[in-house]
Scaffold this motif. Structure first.
Motif, PDB file in Angstrom:
ATOM      1  N   PHE A 185       0.811  -1.215   0.000  1.00 40.46           N
ATOM      2  CA  PHE A 185       0.000   0.000   0.000  1.00 40.46           C
ATOM      3  C   PHE A 185       0.845   1.266   0.000  1.00 40.46           C
ATOM      4  CE2 PHE A 185      -1.967   3.120   3.070  1.00 40.46           C
ATOM      5  CZ  PHE A 185      -2.886   3.661   2.194  1.00 40.46           C
ATOM      6  N   ARG A 186       1.978   1.242   0.704  1.00 38.96           N
ATOM      7  CA  ARG A 186       2.756   2.467   0.878  1.00 38.96           C
ATOM      8  C   ARG A 186       4.240   2.138   0.946  1.00 38.96           C
ATOM      9  NH1 ARG A 186       2.219   6.303   6.283  1.00 38.96           N
ATOM     10  NH2 ARG A 186       3.747   7.896   5.715  1.00 38.96           N
ATOM     11  N   GLU A 187       5.054   3.034   0.389  1.00 33.16           N
ATOM     12  CA  GLU A 187       6.504   2.867   0.402  1.00 33.16           C
ATOM     13  C   GLU A 187       7.131   4.122   0.996  1.00 33.16           C
ATOM     14  OE1 GLU A 187      10.167   2.693  -2.846  1.00 33.16           O
ATOM     15  OE2 GLU A 187       8.205   1.845  -3.378  1.00 33.16           O
ATOM     16  N   LEU A 188       7.847   3.951   2.099  1.00 32.92           N
ATOM     17  CA  LEU A 188       8.509   5.058   2.778  1.00 32.92           C
ATOM     18  C   LEU A 188      10.015   4.896   2.623  1.00 32.92           C
ATOM     19  CD1 LEU A 188       7.978   7.555   4.661  1.00 32.92           C
ATOM     20  CD2 LEU A 188       8.392   6.005   6.589  1.00 32.92           C
ATOM     21  N   ARG A 189      10.657   5.885   2.032  1.00 36.68           N
ATOM     22  CA  ARG A 189      12.094   5.793   1.777  1.00 36.68           C
ATOM     23  C   ARG A 189      12.892   6.488   2.884  1.00 36.68           C
ATOM     24  NH1 ARG A 189      12.700   7.276  -4.682  1.00 36.68           N
ATOM     25  NH2 ARG A 189      11.266   5.654  -5.465  1.00 36.68           N
ATOM     26  N   GLN A 190      13.979   5.853   3.292  1.00 36.56           N
ATOM     27  CA  GLN A 190      14.979   6.538   4.100  1.00 36.56           C
ATOM     28  C   GLN A 190      16.085   6.975   3.136  1.00 36.56           C
ATOM     29  OE1 GLN A 190      18.654   5.671   6.955  1.00 36.56           O
ATOM     30  NE2 GLN A 190      16.790   4.648   7.697  1.00 36.56           N
ATOM     31  N   MET A 191      16.360   8.279   3.115  1.00 39.16           N
ATOM     32  CA  MET A 191      17.383   8.826   2.230  1.00 39.16           C
ATOM     33  C   MET A 191      18.520   9.391   3.077  1.00 39.16           C
ATOM     34  SD  MET A 191      14.958  10.748  -0.634  1.00 39.16           S
ATOM     35  CE  MET A 191      16.217  10.724  -1.929  1.00 39.16           C
ATOM     36  N   ARG A 192      19.738   9.322   2.547  1.00 42.03           N
ATOM     37  CA  ARG A 192      20.904   9.825   3.271  1.00 42.03           C
ATOM     38  C   ARG A 192      21.827  10.605   2.332  1.00 42.03           C
ATOM     39  NH1 ARG A 192      23.035   5.081   7.475  1.00 42.03           N
ATOM     40  NH2 ARG A 192      20.995   4.669   8.465  1.00 42.03           N
ATOM     41  N   ARG A 193      22.638  11.472   2.944  1.00 41.23           N
ATOM     42  CA  ARG A 193      23.681  12.176   2.225  1.00 41.23           C
ATOM     43  C   ARG A 193      24.823  12.497   3.199  1.00 41.23           C
ATOM     44  NH1 ARG A 193      24.275  17.824   0.250  1.00 41.23           N
ATOM     45  NH2 ARG A 193      26.335  17.261   1.028  1.00 41.23           N
ATOM     46  N   PRO A 194      26.051  12.599   2.686  1.00 37.18           N
ATOM     47  CA  PRO A 194      27.174  12.977   3.560  1.00 37.18           C
ATOM     48  C   PRO A 194      27.029  14.427   4.020  1.00 37.18           C
ATOM     49  CG  PRO A 194      27.947  11.991   1.502  1.00 37.18           C
ATOM     50  CD  PRO A 194      26.495  12.290   1.321  1.00 37.18           C
ATOM     51  N   LEU A 195      27.516  14.691   5.235  1.00 40.08           N
ATOM     52  CA  LEU A 195      27.562  16.056   5.748  1.00 40.08           C
ATOM     53  C   LEU A 195      28.969  16.627   5.716  1.00 40.08           C
ATOM     54  CD1 LEU A 195      25.140  15.889   8.819  1.00 40.08           C
ATOM     55  CD2 LEU A 195      24.782  17.149   6.688  1.00 40.08           C
ATOM     56  N   ALA A 196      29.971  15.753   5.606  1.00 35.93           N
ATOM     57  CA  ALA A 196      31.358  16.222   5.532  1.00 35.93           C
ATOM     58  C   ALA A 196      31.544  17.064   4.271  1.00 35.93           C
ATOM     59  CB  ALA A 196      32.316  15.032   5.517  1.00 35.93           C
ATOM     60  N   GLY A 197      32.150  18.232   4.445  1.00 38.55           N
ATOM     61  CA  GLY A 197      32.354  19.127   3.300  1.00 38.55           C
ATOM     62  C   GLY A 197      31.069  19.670   2.723  1.00 38.55           C
ATOM     63  N   ARG A 247      22.878  22.577   7.910  1.00 40.81           N
ATOM     64  CA  ARG A 247      24.069  23.280   8.396  1.00 40.81           C
ATOM     65  C   ARG A 247      24.230  23.104   9.902  1.00 40.81           C
ATOM     66  NH1 ARG A 247      24.502  29.101   5.217  1.00 40.81           N
ATOM     67  NH2 ARG A 247      25.261  28.263   3.227  1.00 40.81           N
ATOM     68  N   HIS A 248      23.122  23.112  10.605  1.00 41.14           N
ATOM     69  CA  HIS A 248      23.175  22.879  12.049  1.00 41.14           C
ATOM     70  C   HIS A 248      23.718  21.488  12.348  1.00 41.14           C
ATOM     71  CE1 HIS A 248      21.915  22.650  16.266  1.00 41.14           C
ATOM     72  NE2 HIS A 248      21.329  21.500  15.969  1.00 41.14           N
ATOM     73  N   LEU A 249      23.240  20.468  11.643  1.00 38.40           N
ATOM     74  CA  LEU A 249      23.693  19.096  11.873  1.00 38.40           C
ATOM     75  C   LEU A 249      25.164  18.940  11.510  1.00 38.40           C
ATOM     76  CD1 LEU A 249      20.574  17.180  10.490  1.00 38.40           C
ATOM     77  CD2 LEU A 249      21.238  17.410  12.891  1.00 38.40           C
ATOM     78  N   ALA A 250      25.584  19.565  10.419  1.00 35.20           N
ATOM     79  CA  ALA A 250      26.999  19.503  10.045  1.00 35.20           C
ATOM     80  C   ALA A 250      27.862  20.142  11.122  1.00 35.20           C
ATOM     81  CB  ALA A 250      27.213  20.194   8.699  1.00 35.20           C
ATOM     82  N   GLY A 251      27.346  21.199  11.745  1.00 30.08           N
ATOM     83  CA  GLY A 251      28.078  21.871  12.802  1.00 30.08           C
ATOM     84  C   GLY A 251      28.205  21.043  14.066  1.00 30.08           C
TER      85      GLY A 251
END
Length: 322
Positions: free
Chosen positions: A155-167, A279-283
């Motif tokens: 019925f439903r598809e929920l994706r977890q997406m990620r990306r690097p924060l370094a640089g 930006r907060h999370l990268a900090g």
């Protein structure tokens, strides 16, 4: 959500149904969930479900505990004998006025392949009047098999997406005219935020239904940090927010909830709030950012992909035919 086939000889199942769990039961269920998470690589029960384990009775929430009991000894309601072992847990939430009840379930890794998942699934179908939605976090093949056995369809598809924060390199956020951003103030902003959240997620059965109790539960968690909870204001009223969350042990920063008032959508506020939060999370020195988004929300998926996010894993929801 897990699948299995037959019961261990010499032992019988004992299913208990509760509207609230004792502290001892909560501890036992959480230990089962932790053991399953170590095996599966992710939690079988969502954050909301884990919060609903604690704090007593909650309207519309039912807990199903599946025990193995040695033959000749029966478990009793609210009292587990020394020979009773918790092998499975399910939670049923019937709070949506339109959609069927939603459930999550898990079987202890050392007791899979013995029919316990099917037993829990059948109990959930009976308890819901055969109107049921079930989450399968991670979308494993065993869960797909169990869904098929129970007669459920995707019925439903929920994706977890990620990306690097370094640089991390993102353009400076450009806020719409008259909009300012500040941190959430617990107690002061609760009611206004709940109203904005309900409006921004009126189409979303879980997020849009959050109550003061749900908010209080999250504020009481060790990860809660109001400095990472950004509110956008215009003329003294809230028009958007970005609530971030830090999973310190996993080295992950999460775009926990991002919402914009229907009257303020389309002006770039969501993208600006996303940038502020990242930006907060990268900090915080975190190497990776994550978020959840429905696969059929193609506009949001496209925005996150342009911000460098890629699909990491997928949660699936199955339901009975309507």
């Amino acid at each position: 959500m897990t699948s299995d086939d037959f019961a261990r000889p010499g032992r019988t199942r004992s299913l208990q149904t509760h509207t609230a769990l004792s502290p001892e039961q909560v501890e036992t269920v959480l230990a089962l969930l932790d053991e399953a998470a170590r095996t599966d690589g992710q939690q079988a029960v969502s954050e909301q479900g884990r919060l609903q384990l604690r704090g007593g009775e909650r309207a519309g929430v039912t807990h199903l505990l599946l025990y193995l009991t040695r033959e000749g000894r029966e478990g009793s309601e609210g009292s587990e004998g020394k020979n009773d072992e918790l092998v499975g847990y399910a939670q049923l939430e019937d709070t949506d006025p339109v959609e069927p009840p939603a459930a999550e379930l898990v079987v202890h890794p050392s007791h899979r392949g013995q029919g316990h998942g099917r037993a829990l699934g059948s109990a959930l179908l009976a308890a819901s009047g055969k109107r049921l939605r079930v989450w399968a976090h991670g979308g494993h093949s065993a869960a797909r098999h169990l869904a098929q056995v129970l007669g459920l369809t995707l019925f439903r598809e929920l994706r977890q997406m990620r990306r690097p924060l370094a640089g991390l390199e993102l353009p400076d956020p450009v806020l719409p005219e008259g909009v300012t951003v500040r941190a959430f103030v617990p107690g002061q902003d609760d009611a206004a935020w709940l109203a904005l959240n309900a409006a921004a997620f009126a189409h979303h059965p879980e997020q849009g239904a959050l109550t003061q109790r749900d908010l209080d539960d999250r504020k009481a968690e060790s990860w809660f940090d109001p400095e990472g909870f950004f509110l956008a204001e215009r003329e003294g009223g809230l028009v958007g927010f970005h609530w971030t969350k830090v999973h310190r042990a996993e080295g992950l920063g999460e775009v926990y909830v991002l919402g914009v008032s229907p009257q303020a959508q389309g002006g770039g506020l969501g993208k600006s709030l996303t940038t502020i939060g990242l930006r907060h999370l990268a900090g915080q020195g975190l190497p990776t950012a994550m978020l959840y988004v429905d696969a059929d929300n193609k506009a949001a998926v496209a925005v996150y992909e342009r911000l460098g996010f890629l699909t990491h894993e997928t949660d699936l929801m199955y339901r009975t035919e309507t």
